[in-house]
Design a protein around this motif. Structure first.
Motif, PDB file in Angstrom:
ATOM      1  N   THR A  14       1.030  -1.156  -0.070  1.00 61.03           N
ATOM      2  CA  THR A  14       0.311  -0.199   0.008  1.00 61.03           C
ATOM      3  C   THR A  14       0.714   1.245   0.318  1.00 61.03           C
ATOM      4  N   SER A  15       1.901   0.933   0.279  1.00 55.93           N
ATOM      5  CA  SER A  15       2.666   2.311  -0.192  1.00 55.93           C
ATOM      6  C   SER A  15       3.355   2.939  -1.481  1.00 55.93           C
ATOM      7  N   LEU A  16       3.133   4.581  -1.624  1.00 52.84           N
ATOM      8  CA  LEU A  16       3.599   4.776  -3.133  1.00 52.84           C
ATOM      9  C   LEU A  16       4.804   4.814  -2.933  1.00 52.84           C
ATOM     10  N   GLU A  17       6.040   4.529  -2.341  1.00 54.08           N
ATOM     11  CA  GLU A  17       6.800   4.465  -2.759  1.00 54.08           C
ATOM     12  C   GLU A  17       7.795   4.497  -3.827  1.00 54.08           C
ATOM     13  N   ARG A  18       6.781   2.985  -5.291  1.00 53.64           N
ATOM     14  CA  ARG A  18       7.536   2.687  -5.922  1.00 53.64           C
ATOM     15  C   ARG A  18       7.049   3.957  -7.344  1.00 53.64           C
ATOM     16  N   GLU A  19       6.018   4.140  -6.995  1.00 56.14           N
ATOM     17  CA  GLU A  19       5.226   5.583  -7.871  1.00 56.14           C
ATOM     18  C   GLU A  19       6.556   6.350  -7.543  1.00 56.14           C
ATOM     19  N   LEU A  20       6.841   6.864  -7.076  1.00 59.53           N
ATOM     20  CA  LEU A  20       7.108   8.022  -6.803  1.00 59.53           C
ATOM     21  C   LEU A  20       8.821   7.171  -7.307  1.00 59.53           C
ATOM     22  N   ASN A  21       9.364   6.601  -6.940  1.00 58.59           N
ATOM     23  CA  ASN A  21      10.747   6.481  -7.524  1.00 58.59           C
ATOM     24  C   ASN A  21      11.180   6.131  -8.706  1.00 58.59           C
ATOM     25  N   TYR A  22       9.701   6.047  -9.801  1.00 60.99           N
ATOM     26  CA  TYR A  22       9.282   5.748 -11.525  1.00 60.99           C
ATOM     27  C   TYR A  22       9.723   7.451 -11.764  1.00 60.99           C
ATOM     28  N   ILE A  23       9.254   7.820 -11.407  1.00 62.72           N
ATOM     29  CA  ILE A  23       8.237   9.903 -10.863  1.00 62.72           C
ATOM     30  C   ILE A  23       9.549   9.819 -11.504  1.00 62.72           C
ATOM     31  N   LYS A  24      10.274  10.007 -10.153  1.00 57.60           N
ATOM     32  CA  LYS A  24      11.695  10.842 -10.340  1.00 57.60           C
ATOM     33  C   LYS A  24      12.299  10.333 -11.657  1.00 57.60           C
ATOM     34  N   LEU A 134       3.089  13.249  -3.988  1.00 61.79           N
ATOM     35  CA  LEU A 134       1.991  13.121  -5.097  1.00 61.79           C
ATOM     36  C   LEU A 134       1.077  13.992  -5.370  1.00 61.79           C
ATOM     37  N   GLN A 135       0.725  14.296  -4.140  1.00 59.52           N
ATOM     38  CA  GLN A 135      -1.036  15.117  -4.381  1.00 59.52           C
ATOM     39  C   GLN A 135      -0.003  16.667  -4.770  1.00 59.52           C
ATOM     40  N   THR A 136       1.224  17.013  -4.656  1.00 66.58           N
ATOM     41  CA  THR A 136       1.325  18.199  -4.911  1.00 66.58           C
ATOM     42  C   THR A 136       2.134  18.310  -6.316  1.00 66.58           C
ATOM     43  N   GLY A 141       0.682  19.816 -11.689  1.00 64.91           N
ATOM     44  CA  GLY A 141       0.586  19.436 -13.362  1.00 64.91           C
ATOM     45  C   GLY A 141       1.847  18.422 -13.595  1.00 64.91           C
ATOM     46  N   GLN A 142       2.446  19.047 -12.695  1.00 66.09           N
ATOM     47  CA  GLN A 142       3.917  17.633 -12.772  1.00 66.09           C
ATOM     48  C   GLN A 142       3.514  16.134 -13.174  1.00 66.09           C
ATOM     49  N   VAL A 143       2.390  15.752 -13.127  1.00 66.02           N
ATOM     50  CA  VAL A 143       1.998  14.071 -13.223  1.00 66.02           C
ATOM     51  C   VAL A 143       0.231  13.884 -13.315  1.00 66.02           C
ATOM     52  N   TYR A 144      -0.085  13.138 -14.482  1.00 63.02           N
ATOM     53  CA  TYR A 144      -1.503  13.374 -14.727  1.00 63.02           C
ATOM     54  C   TYR A 144      -1.038  11.368 -14.351  1.00 63.02           C
ATOM     55  N   ILE A 145      -2.888  11.190 -12.993  1.00 57.57           N
ATOM     56  CA  ILE A 145      -3.046  10.054 -13.228  1.00 57.57           C
ATOM     57  C   ILE A 145      -4.199   9.355 -13.965  1.00 57.57           C
ATOM     58  N   GLU A 146      -3.815   8.325 -14.764  1.00 59.45           N
ATOM     59  CA  GLU A 146      -4.778   7.814 -15.683  1.00 59.45           C
ATOM     60  C   GLU A 146      -6.638   6.988 -14.655  1.00 59.45           C
ATOM     61  N   LYS A 147      -7.399   7.230 -15.510  1.00 64.14           N
ATOM     62  CA  LYS A 147      -8.595   6.747 -14.434  1.00 64.14           C
ATOM     63  C   LYS A 147      -8.801   5.242 -14.880  1.00 64.14           C
TER      64      LYS A 147
END
Length: 376
Positions: A14-24, A134-136, A141-147
């Protein structure tokens, strides 16, 4: 086509850590970053500030949560669903409009408290620091979340949504997949469910190669999102040349990111091409030192020592740039015969230094080199 990256992550907790590592990694390189992640989508929906706008938006929030509760506790779902359904009918009826205003305020207050509890619980679940980061990125507008088209409680349909988003990303962006998503795409390609054009393959390889190299930057894992955004802004022109070089490099990679040989090919190319390029830039940077060049052209001229002693002291005490500014200022003592000649020497050395620095910055790998220095 712009450099739009799509990141696909299959959550393993349930952690967003992996998502943020790829985003960086993508954020430093790409024009736009889109994220395909059931966890990030759930977080985005359940923490949306618009959820508490009115009774109807709160109901929509509840309707999103109930299917998730069904997976965890079927009895809770069976008991709650009829109540929520009945309440929804009341909210959308004339009966609700007839409720006294004070009573309505009480209902609205309770519903708003409910949305706050959901948001706080979700933030705690994914990690407060990661959730806020992630919310910031989303808000700026730096990241868009697919629906996803279907509720995350409908696992089969949700998985189908995920696969459809993967297929779309391959044709519309530079896709960067985590290992599970890579395995899924590999199976789809091998089964000919997905047909990749030559262009699709180049984009997939390019995204994988870029991520592989950016992850190697010094102190990259410790860098904040804002640092990476600032670096990209500062190096916007060198980034254009770096992208061109990365496109050339990715053309030489024969494997796909899901192939066993991909990592080895990236490593071989890095040692063969990237490391020598970085060393070359580093050597050029040292050779372009203003102080070194000024010393060879100025301080070795013995005829100048007596007449420009004040300027020499100024350079030593105030720094090269300060001395240069003084040398071309209206200071009468500095601009007497010897001083004026010395000023011309300093100006000449400075102009050569600037020209050399511009030449270094025009090198294809300068973005990568300088980003590493800034991160260090």
């Amino acid at each position: 086509m712009s450099f739009d990256f799509t990141i696909a992550i299959v959550p393993n907790n349930t952690s967003l850590e992996r998502e943020l590592n790829y985003i960086k990694s993508a954020l430093l390189y790409a024009d736009k970053v889109t994220l395909i992640s059931p966890l990030a989508y759930m977080f985005d929906r359940l923490t949306d500030k618009g959820n508490s706008l009115n009774e109807k938006t709160v109901l929509r929030l509840i309707e999103q949560i109930l299917p998730l509760a069904k997976l965890k506790d079927i009895d809770f779902y069976n008991n709650s669903y009829p109540v929520i359904k009945h309440f929804s009918q009341i909210i959308h009826s004339k009966q609700y409009r007839a409720i006294p205003y004070v009573k309505k305020l009480g209902i609205q207050r309770q519903l708003k408290d409910f949305t706050v509890q959901i948001s706080e619980a979700m933030l705690s679940l994914v990690g407060e620091e990661q959730g806020k980061e992630l919310q910031t990125l989303i808000d700026n507008g730096q990241v868009y979340i697919e629906k996803f088209d279907h509720s995350l409680g409908d696992l089969d349909l949700c998985v189908q949504d995920y696969f459809n988003l993967l297929k779309k990303s391959v044709h519309s962006s530079y896709p960067l997949f985590d290992p599970q998503s890579n395995d899924l795409m590999k199976a789809a390609v091998n089964s000919r469910i997905v047909n990749l054009s030559a262009s699709d393959r180049r984009k997939i390889t390019h995204a994988g190669l870029t991520d592989n190299y950016i992850q190697r930057l010094p102190s990259f894992s410790e860098a904040s999102m804002q640092e990476l955004i600032d670096i990209k802004k500062e190096l916007s022109n060198p980034l254009i040349r770096f992208r061109k070089k990365m496109l050339e490099y990715s053309e030489t990679i024969q494997s796909m990111p899901w192939d066993e040989d991909f990592e080895a090919e990236c490593e071989l190319l890095y040692e063969k091409e990237v490391v020598p390029a970085l060393l070359d830039i580093d050597e050029c940077t040292k050779d372009s030192s203003f102080i070194r060049n000024l010393g060879s052209k100025f301080f070795t001229d013995e005829g100048l020592w007596k007449s420009t002693g004040g300027l020499v002291v100024s350079i030593a005490a105030g720094g090269v740039i300060s001395a240069f500014n003084n040398a071309i200022s209206s200071d009468v003592a500095m601009l007497t015969a010897g001083g004026a000649y010395a000023a011309a020497k300093v100006a000449s050395a400075y102009q050569e230094h600037i020209a050399m620095r511009k030449e270094i910055q025009r090198k294809d790998m300068y973005f990568y080199y300088k980003a590493g220095k800034l991160l260090s």
